[in-house]
Design a protein around this motif. Structure first.
Motif, mmCIF file in Angstrom:
data_model
loop_
_atom_site.group_PDB
_atom_site.id
_atom_site.type_symbol
_atom_site.label_atom_id
_atom_site.label_comp_id
_atom_site.label_asym_id
_atom_site.label_seq_id
_atom_site.Cartn_x
_atom_site.Cartn_y
_atom_site.Cartn_z
ATOM 1 N N THR A 37 82.287 5.297 1.671
ATOM 2 C CA THR A 37 81.563 4.364 2.527
ATOM 3 C C THR A 37 80.198 4.991 2.798
ATOM 4 O O THR A 37 79.769 5.866 2.069
ATOM 5 C CB THR A 37 82.372 4.075 3.815
ATOM 6 N N VAL A 38 79.527 4.548 3.832
ATOM 7 C CA VAL A 38 78.240 5.144 4.205
ATOM 8 C C VAL A 38 78.339 5.689 5.617
ATOM 9 O O VAL A 38 79.168 5.268 6.416
ATOM 10 C CB VAL A 38 77.073 4.132 4.108
ATOM 11 N N ASN A 39 77.464 6.622 5.905
ATOM 12 C CA ASN A 39 77.340 7.167 7.246
ATOM 13 C C ASN A 39 76.706 6.073 8.114
ATOM 14 O O ASN A 39 75.626 5.598 7.809
ATOM 15 C CB ASN A 39 76.449 8.416 7.184
ATOM 16 N N PHE A 40 77.388 5.688 9.162
ATOM 17 C CA PHE A 40 76.891 4.594 9.986
ATOM 18 C C PHE A 40 75.583 4.935 10.695
ATOM 19 O O PHE A 40 74.790 4.056 11.005
ATOM 20 C CB PHE A 40 77.961 4.166 10.998
ATOM 21 N N ASP A 41 75.341 6.234 10.936
ATOM 22 C CA ASP A 41 74.078 6.647 11.553
ATOM 23 C C ASP A 41 72.949 6.753 10.543
ATOM 24 O O ASP A 41 71.786 6.749 10.913
ATOM 25 C CB ASP A 41 74.250 7.998 12.261
ATOM 26 N N ASP A 42 73.311 6.892 9.264
ATOM 27 C CA ASP A 42 72.323 7.006 8.195
ATOM 28 C C ASP A 42 72.869 6.282 6.970
ATOM 29 O O ASP A 42 73.496 6.898 6.104
ATOM 30 C CB ASP A 42 72.048 8.478 7.868
ATOM 31 N N PRO A 43 72.673 4.973 6.881
ATOM 32 C CA PRO A 43 73.262 4.191 5.791
ATOM 33 C C PRO A 43 72.840 4.610 4.385
ATOM 34 O O PRO A 43 73.410 4.131 3.415
ATOM 35 C CB PRO A 43 72.798 2.759 6.082
ATOM 36 N N HIS A 44 71.879 5.515 4.254
ATOM 37 C CA HIS A 44 71.471 5.993 2.940
ATOM 38 C C HIS A 44 72.330 7.169 2.479
ATOM 39 O O HIS A 44 72.146 7.681 1.383
ATOM 40 C CB HIS A 44 70.009 6.403 2.950
ATOM 41 N N THR A 45 73.253 7.610 3.342
ATOM 42 C CA THR A 45 74.103 8.755 3.042
ATOM 43 C C THR A 45 75.546 8.294 2.869
ATOM 44 O O THR A 45 76.095 7.625 3.742
ATOM 45 C CB THR A 45 74.029 9.795 4.186
ATOM 46 N N TYR A 46 76.161 8.677 1.751
ATOM 47 C CA TYR A 46 77.565 8.347 1.531
ATOM 48 C C TYR A 46 78.462 9.159 2.455
ATOM 49 O O TYR A 46 78.100 10.236 2.935
ATOM 50 C CB TYR A 46 77.969 8.633 0.084
ATOM 51 N N HIS A 47 79.665 8.646 2.668
ATOM 52 C CA HIS A 47 80.713 9.342 3.414
ATOM 53 C C HIS A 47 81.973 9.206 2.571
ATOM 54 O O HIS A 47 82.471 8.102 2.376
ATOM 55 C CB HIS A 47 80.896 8.712 4.790
ATOM 56 N N THR A 48 82.436 10.323 2.000
ATOM 57 C CA THR A 48 83.612 10.295 1.135
ATOM 58 C C THR A 48 84.831 10.806 1.890
ATOM 59 O O THR A 48 84.725 11.687 2.740
ATOM 60 C CB THR A 48 83.402 11.145 -0.126
ATOM 61 N N TYR A 49 85.992 10.242 1.555
ATOM 62 C CA TYR A 49 87.260 10.613 2.187
ATOM 63 C C TYR A 49 88.242 10.990 1.084
ATOM 64 O O TYR A 49 88.476 10.192 0.178
ATOM 65 C CB TYR A 49 87.864 9.430 2.941
ATOM 66 N N TYR A 50 88.852 12.164 1.186
ATOM 67 C CA TYR A 50 89.883 12.602 0.247
ATOM 68 C C TYR A 50 91.155 12.867 1.035
ATOM 69 O O TYR A 50 91.107 13.365 2.163
ATOM 70 C CB TYR A 50 89.472 13.895 -0.464
ATOM 71 N N GLY A 51 92.294 12.572 0.434
ATOM 72 C CA GLY A 51 93.555 12.832 1.107
ATOM 73 C C GLY A 51 94.724 12.470 0.228
ATOM 74 O O GLY A 51 94.620 12.445 -1.001
ATOM 75 N N ASP A 52 95.846 12.157 0.875
ATOM 76 C CA ASP A 52 97.038 11.778 0.125
ATOM 77 C C ASP A 52 96.919 10.333 -0.363
ATOM 78 O O ASP A 52 95.915 9.662 -0.120
ATOM 79 C CB ASP A 52 98.306 12.028 0.940
ATOM 80 N N ALA A 53 97.949 9.847 -1.016
ATOM 81 C CA ALA A 53 97.901 8.515 -1.621
ATOM 82 C C ALA A 53 97.626 7.412 -0.616
ATOM 83 O O ALA A 53 96.971 6.420 -0.931
ATOM 84 C CB ALA A 53 99.206 8.232 -2.361
ATOM 85 N N ALA A 54 98.107 7.580 0.621
ATOM 86 C CA ALA A 54 97.932 6.549 1.651
ATOM 87 C C ALA A 54 96.723 6.801 2.544
ATOM 88 O O ALA A 54 96.418 5.993 3.411
ATOM 89 C CB ALA A 54 99.193 6.457 2.513
ATOM 90 N N GLY A 55 96.035 7.922 2.350
ATOM 91 C CA GLY A 55 94.928 8.262 3.253
ATOM 92 C C GLY A 55 95.448 8.584 4.640
ATOM 93 O O GLY A 55 94.810 8.257 5.641
ATOM 94 N N SER A 56 96.596 9.234 4.717
ATOM 95 C CA SER A 56 97.259 9.504 5.998
ATOM 96 C C SER A 56 96.452 10.435 6.889
ATOM 97 O O SER A 56 95.880 11.425 6.407
ATOM 98 C CB SER A 56 98.625 10.156 5.755
ATOM 99 N N PRO A 57 96.428 10.146 8.198
ATOM 100 C CA PRO A 57 95.823 11.097 9.137
ATOM 101 C C PRO A 57 96.480 12.460 8.962
ATOM 102 O O PRO A 57 97.681 12.561 8.729
ATOM 103 C CB PRO A 57 96.157 10.503 10.500
#
Length: 183
Positions: A37-57
């Motif tokens: 997604t993008v950084n909501f404070d800086d929409p020109h910067t991506y925000h990547t998320y890595y985790g398990d198959a479900a994206g579990s907390p």
């Protein structure tokens, strides 16, 4: 009613060159790219998320990649090291895998538990911790299922005022003191 904190939801860091960053987390560590997604404070910067198959907390490592960031220099205040759970017996196979992919590793014992220490390409410090019953959440990138990374086991903080930080973590967030290596 007080909130009960049962673990660490995610750890976020800055990262360097995006293609190298994605390749490391997906192809070396075998994590799933849960979302970009993008950084909501800086929409020109991506925000990547890595985790398990479900994206579990509790399994999420998130990053703000910037192509011109230099390798980390460490000090305080910072999260000095993020420890991830791995199944018992996986440390040796992880040492072989990381070495084969050009990453230096070091083994250590903390609190009676074996750890494999290494840095990502940007200098973020990690430890893999053998944990009884650790359930690997996702095995991509050629990682064997018996080696899959589990949840965030702990984070180590580098701070100037240990007592003030500990007081805040206990009084405000409800954390409890424990010996290193318990998490």
């Amino acid at each position: 009613m007080a909130a009960i904190i049962t673990g660490i939801h995610h750890v976020t860091a800055l990262a360097g060159e995006p293609k190298r960053h994605v390749a490391f987390y997906r192809e070396v560590l075998g994590l799933r790219l849960v979302k970009k997604t993008v950084n909501f404070d800086d929409p020109h910067t991506y925000h990547t998320y890595y985790g398990d198959a479900a994206g579990s907390p509790g399994t999420l490592l998130t990053h703000f990649p910037h192509p011109h960031i230099t390798r980390a220099s460490h000090g305080h205040p910072e999260i000095a090291r993020t420890a991830l759970a791995v199944p018992e017996g996986a440390i040796g196979r992880w040492a072989e895998r990381l070495s084969a992919k050009g990453f230096e590793t070091e083994t250590a014992e903390v609190g009676g538990r074996r750890r494999l220490l290494f840095d990502d390409p940007d200098g973020m410090q990690f430890a893999l911790v053998e944990s009884v019953g650790a359930i690997g959440g996702y095995a991509g990138g050629g990682v064997e299922p018996g080696m899959a990374l589990g949840p965030i086991a702990s984070v180590e903080l580098a701070v100037e005022d240990v007592d003030a930080t500990a007081d805040f973590l206990e009084a405000v967030l409800g954390f409890e003191r424990g010996a290193i290596g318990e998490g």
